[in-house]
Design a protein around this motif. Structure first.
Motif, mmCIF file in Angstrom:
data_model
loop_
_atom_site.group_PDB
_atom_site.id
_atom_site.type_symbol
_atom_site.label_atom_id
_atom_site.label_comp_id
_atom_site.label_asym_id
_atom_site.label_seq_id
_atom_site.Cartn_x
_atom_site.Cartn_y
_atom_site.Cartn_z
ATOM 1 N N ARG A 99 -3.789 6.603 3.855
ATOM 2 C CA ARG A 99 -4.964 6.214 3.085
ATOM 3 C C ARG A 99 -4.565 5.269 1.961
ATOM 4 N N HIS A 100 -5.551 4.655 1.356
ATOM 5 C CA HIS A 100 -5.291 3.804 0.202
ATOM 6 C C HIS A 100 -4.833 4.675 -0.963
ATOM 7 N N ASP A 101 -3.737 4.240 -1.623
ATOM 8 C CA ASP A 101 -3.156 5.026 -2.724
ATOM 9 C C ASP A 101 -3.018 6.487 -2.314
ATOM 10 N N ASP A 102 -2.358 6.714 -1.211
ATOM 11 C CA ASP A 102 -2.296 8.034 -0.585
ATOM 12 C C ASP A 102 -1.628 9.066 -1.502
ATOM 13 N N PRO A 103 -2.343 10.132 -1.891
ATOM 14 C CA PRO A 103 -1.769 11.128 -2.806
ATOM 15 C C PRO A 103 -0.700 11.988 -2.157
ATOM 16 N N ARG A 104 -0.607 11.965 -0.816
ATOM 17 C CA ARG A 104 0.393 12.792 -0.148
ATOM 18 C C ARG A 104 1.807 12.284 -0.401
ATOM 19 N N ILE A 105 1.960 10.978 -0.612
ATOM 20 C CA ILE A 105 3.306 10.428 -0.784
ATOM 21 C C ILE A 105 3.952 10.933 -2.069
ATOM 22 N N PRO A 106 3.301 10.828 -3.242
ATOM 23 C CA PRO A 106 3.929 11.415 -4.436
ATOM 24 C C PRO A 106 4.060 12.932 -4.345
ATOM 25 N N CYS A 107 3.144 13.591 -3.660
ATOM 26 C CA CYS A 107 3.227 15.047 -3.501
ATOM 27 C C CYS A 107 4.490 15.432 -2.733
ATOM 28 N N LEU A 108 4.739 14.776 -1.604
ATOM 29 C CA LEU A 108 5.903 15.098 -0.790
ATOM 30 C C LEU A 108 7.197 14.699 -1.501
ATOM 31 N N ALA A 109 7.156 13.593 -2.259
ATOM 32 C CA ALA A 109 8.333 13.190 -3.033
ATOM 33 C C ALA A 109 8.662 14.247 -4.087
ATOM 34 N N GLU A 110 7.627 14.777 -4.730
ATOM 35 C CA GLU A 110 7.832 15.826 -5.731
ATOM 36 C C GLU A 110 8.396 17.091 -5.100
ATOM 37 N N LEU A 111 7.942 17.406 -3.893
ATOM 38 C CA LEU A 111 8.417 18.599 -3.193
ATOM 39 C C LEU A 111 9.801 18.388 -2.568
ATOM 40 N N ALA A 112 10.291 17.146 -2.593
ATOM 41 C CA ALA A 112 11.576 16.790 -1.967
ATOM 42 C C ALA A 112 11.585 17.160 -0.487
ATOM 43 N N LEU A 113 10.450 16.941 0.167
ATOM 44 C CA LEU A 113 10.326 17.238 1.590
ATOM 45 C C LEU A 113 10.506 15.946 2.382
ATOM 46 N N PRO A 114 11.508 15.857 3.240
ATOM 47 C CA PRO A 114 11.685 14.639 4.045
ATOM 48 C C PRO A 114 10.428 14.333 4.859
ATOM 49 N N ALA A 115 10.101 13.050 4.969
ATOM 50 C CA ALA A 115 8.895 12.642 5.687
ATOM 51 C C ALA A 115 9.104 11.277 6.309
ATOM 52 N N VAL A 116 8.317 10.997 7.342
ATOM 53 C CA VAL A 116 8.239 9.656 7.921
ATOM 54 C C VAL A 116 6.769 9.294 7.982
ATOM 55 N N THR A 117 6.440 8.070 7.570
ATOM 56 C CA THR A 117 5.050 7.631 7.599
ATOM 57 C C THR A 117 4.797 6.816 8.859
ATOM 58 N N LEU A 118 3.639 7.049 9.473
ATOM 59 C CA LEU A 118 3.227 6.251 10.627
ATOM 60 C C LEU A 118 2.459 5.059 10.099
ATOM 61 N N GLY A 119 3.144 3.965 9.959
ATOM 62 C CA GLY A 119 2.606 2.793 9.296
ATOM 63 C C GLY A 119 3.207 2.667 7.908
ATOM 64 N N ARG A 120 3.051 1.481 7.322
ATOM 65 C CA ARG A 120 3.621 1.221 5.995
ATOM 66 C C ARG A 120 2.561 1.452 4.930
ATOM 67 N N PRO A 121 2.828 2.304 3.943
ATOM 68 C CA PRO A 121 1.830 2.574 2.896
ATOM 69 C C PRO A 121 1.570 1.343 2.044
ATOM 70 N N ASP A 122 0.465 1.392 1.285
ATOM 71 C CA ASP A 122 0.144 0.292 0.375
ATOM 72 C C ASP A 122 0.631 0.607 -1.039
ATOM 73 N N GLN A 123 1.651 1.460 -1.148
ATOM 74 C CA GLN A 123 2.192 1.876 -2.443
ATOM 75 C C GLN A 123 3.683 2.121 -2.271
ATOM 76 N N ALA A 124 4.378 2.294 -3.381
ATOM 77 C CA ALA A 124 5.801 2.593 -3.312
ATOM 78 C C ALA A 124 6.011 3.925 -2.607
ATOM 79 N N SER A 125 6.973 3.957 -1.689
ATOM 80 C CA SER A 125 7.233 5.171 -0.922
ATOM 81 C C SER A 125 8.735 5.336 -0.718
ATOM 82 N N PRO A 126 9.256 6.554 -0.913
ATOM 83 C CA PRO A 126 10.676 6.790 -0.669
ATOM 84 C C PRO A 126 10.997 7.107 0.779
ATOM 85 N N PHE A 127 9.982 7.094 1.641
ATOM 86 C CA PHE A 127 10.157 7.568 3.015
ATOM 87 C C PHE A 127 10.229 6.407 4.002
ATOM 88 N N PRO A 128 10.982 6.580 5.087
ATOM 89 C CA PRO A 128 10.999 5.549 6.129
ATOM 90 C C PRO A 128 9.642 5.479 6.838
#
Length: 349
Positions: free
Chosen positions: A142-171
């Protein structure tokens, strides 16, 4: 000795010591190989796995979890209407691709379908608190997806299907779907269509708004107006309703570009119900190239998004991230137009 007692006694379980002895390596190296840990040469890992398979070794998931503090499961949490998910074969193919990677390694997929974004975020927190998954797939960005900062805070490894429109630490595992939409519009314009409509997906999802933008830009590039756009939730019923509205308008389109195949197939059915011939009176195209698309009549012109390949790539990328702490983005081949019988030149007006 009572032979009947021996006949009912279970055979001893094959241990990593048995595998190590047969493979000619240490128990520690076998443990590393069988638990997918780094530090084992690829050819050695393959040999150990072959020996383990030949001996009939099976993992004790409980023991592996306790020793490695891993759950040996990956998660997928989706905030979508279950009826929409159940009617869209894209997700079935995607999950099949994931399972082709997980199943041979004894890994599980934990799937949660939730009603809204708030529940979705809480589900991630619960999965982490309970230690139920080692990583997750992030779909329907989603636009400005809140799940990305949530998962980063939880230190849970993730992969996104598609490239987010925000900074993301995940492949990210990406496919250029805009190319397929642009090809579709060019194909219809080359056939002579000027009144082309788009039945779009939700603008709240990045792929929904991205395909809508690609449609508008392709129309302008073809020297046409922006065309009529009807937004939906990607569901079959919404696609059918949108088709009916478009075809019953005073000046209906001669071609309709749908954001997914289930809506396009519903559109073919509605057109036939209304006595509108496909493709003679209206051309219809889809997106995803689900298996059923080639068997409807006329066979659906669509864009191939290879969900099975996407699932495999996403699973391999997430496992690499979990095992090594890093994984690069993956760019899959761009989605391409597949021409079949549901699109042709418009009838003379």
């Amino acid at each position: 000795m009572d032979s009947s007692t021996n006949s009912t006694r279970p055979a001893s379980r094959v241990t990593i010591a048995d595998v190590a002895r047969e493979a000619g390596v240490s128990k520690g190296l076998v443990s590393f190989a069988l638990n997918d840990r780094p530090g084992v040469a690829p050819e050695t890992r393959s040999r150990i796995l072959r020996v383990a398979g030949a001996l009939g070794w099976t993992p004790s998931l409980r023991a592996r979890s306790l020793s490695s503090k891993r759950s040996f499961a990956l998660g997928l949490v989706m905030a979508r209407d279950p009826e929409v998910l159940g009617s869209d074969p894209f997700f079935t193919s995607f999950l099949a691709g994931v399972e082709t990677i997980l199943a041979p390694q004894g890994l599980a997929l934990v799937l949660s379908v939730v009603p809204d974004e708030t529940t979705e975020l809480q589900t991630y927190r619960t999965l982490v608190a309970d230690g139920r998954v080692d990583g997750v797939f992030l779909t329907d960005l989603r636009h400005d997806d809140p799940r990305i900062p949530c998962l980063a805070e939880l230190a849970l490894p993730a992969v996104t299907l598609g490239r987010p429109d925000q900074a993301s630490p995940f492949p990210a595992v990406c496919i250029d779907d805009t190319h397929g939409v642009a090809e579709t519009v060019r194909h219809l314009a080359d056939l002579g269509h000027t009144r082309i409509a788009h039945v779009a997906g939700s603008s709240g999802m990045l792929h929904g708004s991205r395909r809508r933008t690609a449609f508008t830009e392709a129309m302008r590039d073809a020297g046409l107006d922006d065309g009529q756009v009807v937004e939906t939730d990607f569901s079959i019923s919404a696609g059918a309703d949108a088709t009916r509205r478009l075809l019953e308008a005073p000046l209906p389109p001669t071609a309709i570009v749908f954001a997914n195949d289930p809506m396009a197939i519903a559109g073919i059915g509605v057109a036939q119900e209304l006595g509108v011939r496909v493709p003679e009176d209206v051309s219809i195209t889809g997106f995803d190239d689900i298996e059923f698309a080639r068997y409807v009549y006329p066979a659906l012109t669509t864009v191939g998004a290879t969900p099975l390949v996407w699932g495999r790539a996403a699973a391999a990328t997430l496992l690499a991230l979990i095992r090594t702490g890093r994984s690069d983005d993956v760019e899959l081949p761009a989605a391409r137009l597949i021409i079949r019988g549901s699109a042709s030149a418009p009838a003379p007006s």
